[in-house]
Design an enzyme around this catalytic site. Structure first.
Site, PDB file in Angstrom:
ATOM      1  CD  GLU A 180       5.300   5.891  -3.781  1.00 11.75           C
ATOM      2  OE1 GLU A 180       5.568   4.931  -2.887  1.00 11.75           O
ATOM      3  OE2 GLU A 180       4.174   6.540  -3.853  1.00 11.75           O
ATOM      4  CE  LYS A 214      13.588  10.321 -12.729  1.00 15.52           C
ATOM      5  NZ  LYS A 214      12.505  10.440 -11.882  1.00 15.52           N
ATOM      6  CE  LYS A 225      16.040   5.761  -7.990  1.00 11.79           C
ATOM      7  NZ  LYS A 225      16.157   4.280  -8.141  1.00 11.79           N
ATOM      8  CG  ASP A 226       8.790   7.603  -6.876  1.00  9.75           C
ATOM      9  OD1 ASP A 226       8.221   7.109  -6.218  1.00  9.75           O
ATOM     10  OD2 ASP A 226      10.241   7.157  -6.967  1.00  9.75           O
ATOM     11  CE  LYS A 227       4.902  12.683 -15.340  1.00 14.78           C
ATOM     12  NZ  LYS A 227       4.429  13.938 -14.744  1.00 14.78           N
TER      13      LYS A 227
END
Length: 625
Positions: free
Chosen positions: A23, A228, A257-259
């Site tokens: 991440e 999300k 933020k992380d995918k």
């Protein structure tokens, strides 16, 4: 690989299994790009003529090609990640088997964990006059249908009989208030005036929508919570911009933020109503917006206090006692605050090598590293582009091989064809600033990781004479006496630059040797190009997470989510049920970290594993589908 089933096997060094994906927390934001098709449903927001991105690390390859590519990737050792602080025995497990196993909630400026728990529209200070009688029932029915996504290329025309500016304004206002997904404009046909309503996401809507009415007593910025799933922050903002027909820079946020996670964060946007934002909940997959309020200021990068993580590691091999020991150590001692693997890219040419060449002012090397053919699997068009460049050194010929010019390679080649090979610095400037700075930051990060590993190796977990601590924002060198009263948690180490001091013990002297070996002068970190001058900074070497808690859970169905997300709670979905006798065991842990620290580095300390994709792929190239 399918989005819901890609997994990472995390194993202690020496055990054989693997395939991680990392991440990214609050690292410099990526360049904006328009959303690609989701694999797991939803509208494609891709323009018809749009080509795929040409990043080598897109990870769309099958397991074998990906494994092949990763043979040339980096391991932790390559980026200076060498040490652990605890002495418990490691154990294995699977991280991110489902993206819902990794949940990130932002901690805002006030120290509150951000949640999506309210989809309502905030009440206006005073009710606007009722304009409902301006529109007939038939017109309302047509406008309501036009708002549906499937009708986005249609329009509805309303003839204005008694044509006065006031009457037209009333109709425009009524449509926008009651149907926030529509845009309107006045058109004249055969001497008659019509107000025409378009779907805001349709091609025919105005490229620059007309100004929406904005009351003076309402804050200019609408702040909202963005929830999300499996999408990075810039991708999400690109999707919102596209639907609202805005430039992405109208949005502000405190961190990316992380995918591959579920994440919840605050976003602010200039002069867009809560109604228009809430309407997007009907058209968007994997994104939800809520907790709307109006304020007079945007958000600033880095203003957050940190992030709260909920992480599930499935199929753990550790006993309850091992888990208890590992998590108690994380809570009491913490972990080494290394820059995680995602800071350094996944391709055969590490970002820090490009950064070093920029700092050395070796621009031919910069171009070479970015454009030369490289080992490992890449998209076919990239391979052809690199071969063309190696053969002809002709930027225009190489550029023709790329279907999409927006990737780093494309931007650099476009610069070279515009400004010529004699003006590489200017050509390189066509790459977005964030991407350019990412290269030099990643060089700084490798130096920092390497020096911290040496510091822990030399002096362990106690403060010693010559270490640095911060007094305000100024670094101070500890005397032997002062070191007696300080803990390892107070100690900082510098990222190299012109505005920092270095520890006075022998490890501190190692900075000079390391930079000299890389062809850099530690006493002259200013660069001819102001953007690439490094001031340096200080970073704590050990981080102790706060709010650490954990439980070992047992369950029977590997397909169920083990975390109750904000969205599931809003939908009144039941929380996951655990069965004491369940056949699978997972570790669920929660902790909070300050900004720009890496959750993967905390998990590495718990499991004693190498978090690099290369290492895990070498151990086991199986993808778990």
């Amino acid at each position: 690989h399918t989005d819901t089933a890609m997994c990472v096997i995390l194993t202690p060094i020496g055990e054989k299994r693997g395939c991680p994906e990392d991440e990214q927390e609050d690292t410099p934001s990526k360049k904006p790009r328009v959303e690609k098709d989701h694999k797991n449903g939803g509208h494609s927001l891709k323009d018809e003529e749009e080509e795929p991105e040409c990043e080598a690390g897109d990870r769309e390859e099958d397991g074998e090609t990906f494994a092949d590519m990763m043979k040339h990737g980096l391991t932790e050792l390559d980026v200076g990640i060498l040490k652990y602080v605890s002495d418990h025995k490691g154990f294995s497990g699977i991280l991110k088997e489902r993206y819902s196993d990794f949940v990130v909630h932002e901690i805002n400026k006030q120290g509150k964990i951000v949640h999506l728990d309210d989809l309502s529209i905030p009440a206006e200070p005073q009710e606007p006059p009722q304009e409902s009688d301006v529109l007939t029932e038939e017109q309302k029915k047509q406008l309501g249908e036009l708002q549906l996504f499937k009708n986005k290329e249609d329009n509805v025309s309303i003839e204005v009989m008694d044509d006065t500016k006031e009457k037209r304004t009333l109709v425009h206002k009524a449509i926008k208030t009651q149907f926030p997904g529509l845009e309107t404009k006045t058109e004249e046909r055969d001497g008659r005036k019509f107000i025409v309503a378009y779907h805001a996401a349709g091609k025919k809507a105005l490229a620059a929508p007309r100004k929406h009415f904005w009351p003076k007593n309402r804050g200019s910025f609408c702040h909202f919570v963005l929830y999300k799933e499996n999408k990075d922050t810039m991708d999400a903002i690109n999707v919102l911009s596209k639907f609202l027909r805005l430039r992405p820079n109208m949005f502000s946020y405190m961190g990316t933020k992380d995918k591959r996670a579920i994440t919840v964060q605050e976003i602010a946007v200039l002069k867009i109503t809560a109604e228009r934002l809430a309407h997007l909940n009907k058209c968007l997959m994997n994104l939800k917006l809520g907790n709307f309020c109006y304020k007079n200021h945007p958000l600033k990068l880095g203003e957050l206090q940190g992030n709260h993580f909920t992480v599930v590691i499935r199929n753990i091999s550790g006993t309850d006692e091992q888990v208890h020991q590992a998590l108690t150590s994380l809570k009491q001692t913490g972990f080494i605050n290394y820059y995680g693997m995602q800071r350094f890219g996944t391709t055969a040419v590490p970002t820090q090598q490009v950064g070093r060449a920029i700092l050395r002012n070796d621009w031919k090397e910069v171009v070479d590293l970015i454009l030369k053919p490289r080992p490992g699997a890449e998209k076919e068009f990239l391979v052809r582009c690199r071969e063309e460049w190696a053969k002809t050194q002709d930027p225009e010929a190489a550029l023709k091989k790329l279907p999409n010019k927006r990737c780093v390679e494309g931007q650099l080649l476009r610069g070279l064809s515009m400004y010529g090979k004699k003006n590489i610095v200017t050509a390189f400037g066509l790459i977005p600033r964030n991407n350019r700075l990412m290269y030099i930051h990643s060089y700084q990060s490798v130096v920092w990781n390497t020096m911290v590993s040496r510091r822990i190796e030399a002096f362990g977990l106690k403060a010693v004479e010559g270490d640095l601590v911060l007094k305000g924002t100024t670094a101070h060198v500890l005397s032997a006496e002062e070191a007696e009263n300080r803990s390892i948690h107070d100690i900082v180490m510098p990222l190299p630059g012109f505005d920092v001091i270095y520890p006075s013990h022998h490890v501190g002297k190692g900075y000079r040797e390391l930079l000299t070996a890389d062809g850099l002068d530690i006493d002259n970190m200013r660069h001819k190009v102001k953007d690439y001058s490094l001031a340096g900074a200080y970073r704590r070497i050990i981080i102790r997470p706060s709010d650490v808690s954990w439980e070992v859970i047992q369950y029977d169905d590997p397909r169920i989510s083990l975390v109750h997300s904000d969205f599931e709670k809003l939908e009144n979905k039941p929380a996951p049920v655990f069965n004491k006798e369940g056949k699978y065991r997972a570790l669920r842990m929660e902790f909070s970290l300050p900004p720009s620290t890496y959750a993967t580095m905390a998990i590495r300390e718990v499991l004693k594993l190498d978090t690099s994709i290369k290492k895990q792929t070498q151990l086991n190239t199986t993808w778990f589908n």
